[in-house]
Design an enzyme around this catalytic site. Structure first.
Site, PDB file in Angstrom:
ATOM      1  N   GLN A 114       0.827  -1.212   0.000  1.00  0.00           N
ATOM      2  CA  GLN A 114       0.000   0.000   0.000  1.00  0.00           C
ATOM      3  C   GLN A 114       0.861   1.262   0.000  1.00  0.00           C
ATOM      4  O   GLN A 114       0.507   2.271  -0.611  1.00  0.00           O
ATOM      5  CB  GLN A 114      -0.899  -0.024   1.251  1.00  0.00           C
ATOM      6  CG  GLN A 114      -2.052   0.951   1.200  1.00  0.00           C
ATOM      7  CD  GLN A 114      -3.217   0.457   0.370  1.00  0.00           C
ATOM      8  OE1 GLN A 114      -3.617  -0.693   0.488  1.00  0.00           O
ATOM      9  NE2 GLN A 114      -3.767   1.299  -0.474  1.00  0.00           N
ATOM     10  N   LYS A 117       1.865   1.797  -3.552  1.00  0.00           N
ATOM     11  CA  LYS A 117       0.680   2.108  -4.363  1.00  0.00           C
ATOM     12  C   LYS A 117       0.230   3.542  -4.130  1.00  0.00           C
ATOM     13  O   LYS A 117      -0.028   4.289  -5.064  1.00  0.00           O
ATOM     14  CB  LYS A 117      -0.435   1.131  -3.962  1.00  0.00           C
ATOM     15  CG  LYS A 117      -1.717   1.280  -4.719  1.00  0.00           C
ATOM     16  CD  LYS A 117      -2.780   0.343  -4.178  1.00  0.00           C
ATOM     17  CE  LYS A 117      -2.265  -1.079  -4.072  1.00  0.00           C
ATOM     18  NZ  LYS A 117      -3.315  -2.054  -3.802  1.00  0.00           N
ATOM     19  N   LYS A 129      -2.585  -1.084   6.663  1.00  0.00           N
ATOM     20  CA  LYS A 129      -3.614  -2.094   6.402  1.00  0.00           C
ATOM     21  C   LYS A 129      -4.033  -2.658   7.756  1.00  0.00           C
ATOM     22  O   LYS A 129      -3.245  -2.669   8.693  1.00  0.00           O
ATOM     23  CB  LYS A 129      -3.056  -3.224   5.518  1.00  0.00           C
ATOM     24  CG  LYS A 129      -4.102  -3.967   4.748  1.00  0.00           C
ATOM     25  CD  LYS A 129      -4.536  -3.253   3.475  1.00  0.00           C
ATOM     26  CE  LYS A 129      -5.707  -3.948   2.815  1.00  0.00           C
ATOM     27  NZ  LYS A 129      -5.989  -3.416   1.483  1.00  0.00           N
ATOM     28  N   ASP A 169     -11.988  -3.583   2.264  1.00  0.00           N
ATOM     29  CA  ASP A 169     -11.181  -4.570   1.533  1.00  0.00           C
ATOM     30  C   ASP A 169     -12.021  -5.855   1.569  1.00  0.00           C
ATOM     31  O   ASP A 169     -13.240  -5.775   1.771  1.00  0.00           O
ATOM     32  CB  ASP A 169      -9.801  -4.750   2.206  1.00  0.00           C
ATOM     33  CG  ASP A 169      -8.840  -5.566   1.332  1.00  0.00           C
ATOM     34  OD1 ASP A 169      -8.339  -5.030   0.341  1.00  0.00           O
ATOM     35  OD2 ASP A 169      -8.602  -6.762   1.628  1.00  0.00           O
ATOM     36  N   THR A 212     -11.947   0.825  -7.921  1.00  0.00           N
ATOM     37  CA  THR A 212     -10.838  -0.114  -8.111  1.00  0.00           C
ATOM     38  C   THR A 212     -10.995  -0.845  -9.443  1.00  0.00           C
ATOM     39  O   THR A 212     -10.049  -0.936 -10.241  1.00  0.00           O
ATOM     40  CB  THR A 212     -10.765  -1.115  -6.940  1.00  0.00           C
ATOM     41  OG1 THR A 212     -10.738  -0.369  -5.721  1.00  0.00           O
ATOM     42  CG2 THR A 212      -9.529  -1.976  -7.032  1.00  0.00           C
ATOM     43  N   SER A 381     -10.444   7.026  -2.778  1.00  0.00           N
ATOM     44  CA  SER A 381     -10.508   7.234  -1.323  1.00  0.00           C
ATOM     45  C   SER A 381      -9.809   8.540  -0.963  1.00  0.00           C
ATOM     46  O   SER A 381     -10.291   9.304  -0.130  1.00  0.00           O
ATOM     47  CB  SER A 381      -9.829   6.085  -0.571  1.00  0.00           C
ATOM     48  OG  SER A 381     -10.731   5.021  -0.382  1.00  0.00           O
TER      49      SER A 381
HETATM   50  P1  NDP Z   1     -14.785  -8.734  -1.790  1.00  0.00           P
HETATM   51  O1  NDP Z   1     -14.882  -9.264  -0.424  1.00  0.00           O
HETATM   52  O2  NDP Z   1     -15.817  -7.788  -2.285  1.00  0.00           O
HETATM   53  O3  NDP Z   1     -14.695  -9.938  -2.842  1.00  0.00           O
HETATM   54  C1  NDP Z   1     -13.699 -10.889  -2.763  1.00  0.00           C
HETATM   55  C2  NDP Z   1     -13.954 -11.959  -3.809  1.00  0.00           C
HETATM   56  O4  NDP Z   1     -12.852 -12.838  -3.834  1.00  0.00           O
HETATM   57  C3  NDP Z   1     -15.169 -12.813  -3.496  1.00  0.00           C
HETATM   58  O5  NDP Z   1     -15.729 -13.242  -4.700  1.00  0.00           O
HETATM   59  C4  NDP Z   1     -14.561 -13.979  -2.713  1.00  0.00           C
HETATM   60  O6  NDP Z   1     -15.321 -15.168  -2.780  1.00  0.00           O
HETATM   61  C5  NDP Z   1     -13.261 -14.164  -3.462  1.00  0.00           C
HETATM   62  N1  NDP Z   1     -12.252 -14.746  -2.565  1.00  0.00           N
HETATM   63  C6  NDP Z   1     -11.863 -14.285  -1.348  1.00  0.00           C
HETATM   64  N2  NDP Z   1     -10.936 -15.095  -0.809  1.00  0.00           N
HETATM   65  C7  NDP Z   1     -10.743 -16.078  -1.699  1.00  0.00           C
HETATM   66  C8  NDP Z   1      -9.921 -17.218  -1.721  1.00  0.00           C
HETATM   67  N3  NDP Z   1      -9.087 -17.492  -0.699  1.00  0.00           N
HETATM   68  N4  NDP Z   1      -9.966 -18.011  -2.832  1.00  0.00           N
HETATM   69  C9  NDP Z   1     -10.794 -17.724  -3.879  1.00  0.00           C
HETATM   70  N5  NDP Z   1     -11.610 -16.657  -3.890  1.00  0.00           N
HETATM   71  C10 NDP Z   1     -11.591 -15.855  -2.833  1.00  0.00           C
HETATM   72  O7  NDP Z   1     -13.309  -8.063  -1.890  1.00  0.00           O
HETATM   73  P2  NDP Z   1     -12.781  -6.982  -2.911  1.00  0.00           P
HETATM   74  O8  NDP Z   1     -13.363  -7.204  -4.250  1.00  0.00           O
HETATM   75  O9  NDP Z   1     -12.880  -5.664  -2.272  1.00  0.00           O
HETATM   76  O10 NDP Z   1     -11.229  -7.346  -2.936  1.00  0.00           O
HETATM   77  C11 NDP Z   1     -10.680  -8.306  -3.848  1.00  0.00           C
HETATM   78  C12 NDP Z   1      -9.188  -8.087  -3.956  1.00  0.00           C
HETATM   79  O11 NDP Z   1      -8.932  -6.748  -4.415  1.00  0.00           O
HETATM   80  C13 NDP Z   1      -8.389  -8.208  -2.663  1.00  0.00           C
HETATM   81  O12 NDP Z   1      -7.103  -8.700  -2.954  1.00  0.00           O
HETATM   82  C14 NDP Z   1      -8.265  -6.763  -2.199  1.00  0.00           C
HETATM   83  O13 NDP Z   1      -7.147  -6.566  -1.344  1.00  0.00           O
HETATM   84  C15 NDP Z   1      -8.065  -6.071  -3.527  1.00  0.00           C
HETATM   85  N6  NDP Z   1      -8.354  -4.655  -3.527  1.00  0.00           N
HETATM   86  C16 NDP Z   1      -9.591  -4.177  -3.197  1.00  0.00           C
HETATM   87  C17 NDP Z   1      -9.849  -2.819  -3.240  1.00  0.00           C
HETATM   88  C18 NDP Z   1     -11.194  -2.272  -3.005  1.00  0.00           C
HETATM   89  O14 NDP Z   1     -11.377  -1.072  -3.245  1.00  0.00           O
HETATM   90  N7  NDP Z   1     -12.177  -3.046  -2.580  1.00  0.00           N
HETATM   91  C19 NDP Z   1      -8.768  -1.865  -3.558  1.00  0.00           C
HETATM   92  C20 NDP Z   1      -7.532  -2.473  -3.998  1.00  0.00           C
HETATM   93  C21 NDP Z   1      -7.349  -3.814  -3.937  1.00  0.00           C
HETATM   94  P3  NDP Z   1     -16.222 -15.612  -1.509  1.00  0.00           P
HETATM   95  O15 NDP Z   1     -17.422 -14.741  -1.564  1.00  0.00           O
HETATM   96  O16 NDP Z   1     -16.488 -17.048  -1.755  1.00  0.00           O
HETATM   97  O17 NDP Z   1     -15.368 -15.375  -0.283  1.00  0.00           O
END
Ligand code: NDP
Length: 453
Positions: A114, A117, A129, A169, A212, A381
């Site tokens: 972060q 970034k 974080k 997150d 994002t 943000s």
């Molecule tokens: P969400 O919780 O909205 O969604 C996460 C998604 O990933 C869900 O579909 C979840 O499935 C799946 N998932 C989580 N853990 C696993 C796993 N171990 N194996 C397979 N699938 C998994 O999170 P975000 O979309 O916010 O975040 C996704 C990624 O993006 C993360 O790495 C986060 O750090 C990164 N990120 C997010 C930002 C944001 O603004 N939200 C900003 C920058 C980066 P299930 O529902 O089954 O758990």
């Protein structure tokens, strides 16, 4: 003098000794060290000041207990964390993750990433974080509320609009942010920009939810155009079905590309007709409201569902891993390369394993690393903080315009520092080196200016 390879090995040996049993943190630092140590060879000012050594030590890591009561009256206790990694260029900023895989190692990797970034976004934000090993899946709204209130009752002492500004997150979306902010306000009496991702009626920025995913697609557009190509007509794989995945898919469709997969932690769906329009709206409803499983999409729209698998064996032009760290292995990368993938945009943080990153770079696949590709979320943000400080709100168009502009600038920085790398074939920008070196310089210069702190 030791060779660059030896210097990297020695540096990593020391880091591993000082931080045992933290594999995710080691991986994130290695990726940076591999780009930055060669760059440091003719930058004695950073070497003498031991900037990289200092930058890999968080300013502080706060651990606390989160006790709460579940619906059956049982008392539960989870771990809570906030890793304040580096505030050389601005107040700490970074999301909160609620997921059973959350450990100190995971949060140190995320806080470290972060820092780079946030530096790339051009905005004045340090890196942090936090989160908990709490699993919101299957918990009622009341349980999530009680957990969030207990979490904030600890966290509030360490944050503030000029100190540290958390956001969402994995597992922390609009509902959780609202509960957390409500409790912060109740305890402190302060209504300020202490947390981002708020609802639009109480200080949130328009486009923050989309930022994002949209930003990742804007970045990819820059990458392709820089190499004489475009998004139109490209077949895309997206993993995940959460915030980042949903809005990556939405913007890809807007730009004339076709998304054929989405997934969750149970498996993936393959829809050759394309996941867009009402099909994508259906997924948003499924994931954000009903909190159901992606397999239900296959039943609803009559396409294939693959239990326990990630989507990487489906042939495509572009891949957007948007679920979680290390979800794309070296084998997956080789399969994608064999199937002719042109570019990869990391929506999630560090979704590609080290061997996979190497394979993509060597094969000349345009590889946009998370530090750059998913910086749009934290950038908006930052814009939410600006609006809160000015006590006004910008229109959707205004925020979107600024987001596009920031992603364009990040791309420019990556090109500037990644153009002459020997880790990618001639004519292919090394975005990994570009993002690492570009992010490093700004933080390093600030640290140099402060003296020994
Ligand atoms: P969400 O919780 O909205 O969604 C996460 C998604 O990933 C869900 O579909 C979840 O499935 C799946 N998932 C989580 N853990 C696993 C796993 N171990 N194996 C397979 N699938 C998994 O999170 P975000 O979309 O916010 O975040 C996704 C990624 O993006 C993360 O790495 C986060 O750090 C990164 N990120 C997010 C930002 C944001 O603004 N939200 C900003 C920058 C980066 P299930 O529902 O089954 O758990």
């Amino acid at each position: 003098m030791a060779s660059v390879e030896q210097q990297i090995e020695e540096f990593m040996g020391g880091l591993k000794r000082r931080n045992p049993d933290e594999p995710e943190f080691h991986q994130a630092v290695f990726e940076v060290a591999e780009s930055v140590i060669p760059f440091l060879q003719d930058q004695p000012q950073y070497l003498e000041a031991r900037i990289l050594e200092r930058m890999t030590e968080p300013d502080r890591a706060i651990l606390f207990r989160v006790a709460w009561v579940d619906d059956s009256g049982e008392i539960r206790a989870n771990k809570g964390y906030r890793v304040q990694f580096n505030n050389a260029i601005g107040p700490y900023k970074g999301g909160l993750r609620f997921h059973p895989t959350v450990t100190l190692s995971v949060l140190k990797f995320l806080g470290f990433e972060q820092t780079f970034k946030n530096s790339l976004t051009t905005l004045p934000m340090g890196g942090a974080k936090g989160g908990s090993d709490f699993n919101p899946h299957g918990r009622s709204d009341d349980e999530v509320l009680r957990f969030c209130q207990s979490f904030m009752t600890q966290l509030y002492r360490y944050i503030g609009s000029d100190v540290d500004v958390p956001a969402g997150d994995i597992g922390v979306g609009g509902r959780e942010i609202s509960y957390l902010f409500g409790q912060y306000k109740r305890i402190t009496h302060h209504f300020n920009g202490v947390i981002t991702g708020k609802g639009p009626s109480f200080g949130g920025s328009l486009i923050r939810t989309e930022a994002t995913g949209y930003g990742c697609v804007y970045f990819m557009k820059n990458v392709l155009e820089h190499h004489g190509e475009g998004l139109e007509g490209k077949t895309c794989l997206v993993s995940g079905a959460g915030n980042v995945a949903q809005y990556t898919a939405e913007k890809l469709a807007d730009e004339g590309a076709k998304v054929v997969t989405m997934s969750d932690s149970d498996g993936f769906v393959h829809d050759p007709e394309g996941i867009a329009g009402e099909r994508l709206e259906w997924i948003k409803e499924l994931k954000n409201k009903r909190r159901g499983r992606i397999s239900e999409y296959a039943d609803e729209f009559g396409c294939n569902y693959y239990e326990g698998e990630a989507p990487w064996r489906v042939p495509c032009d572009l891949a957007f891993p948007s679920a979680t760290q290390n979800e794309l292995s070296e084998d997956d990368a080789r399969t994608l390369i064999d199937n002719g993938v042109r570019a990869v945009g990391e929506g999630a943080n560090m979704p590609t394993e080290q061997g996979g990153v190497r394979a993509f770079r060597e094969a000349g696949v345009l590889f946009a690393p998370s530090k750059a590709a998913n910086a749009g979320g934290v950038a908006v943000s930052g814009l939410e903080q600006t609006q809160n400080a000015m006590r006004l709100t910008w229109t959707r168009d205004e925020v979107d315009r600024r987001l596009r502009e920031i992603m364009g600038k990040i791309h420019g920085t990556c090109v500037e520092h990644g153009e002459r790398s020997d880790k990618t074939p001639e004519g292919v920008v090394d975005y990994v080196a570009g993002a690492n070196i570009g992010g490093f310089i700004k933080v390093a210069d600030a640290m140099l200016a402060y003296g020994v702190v």
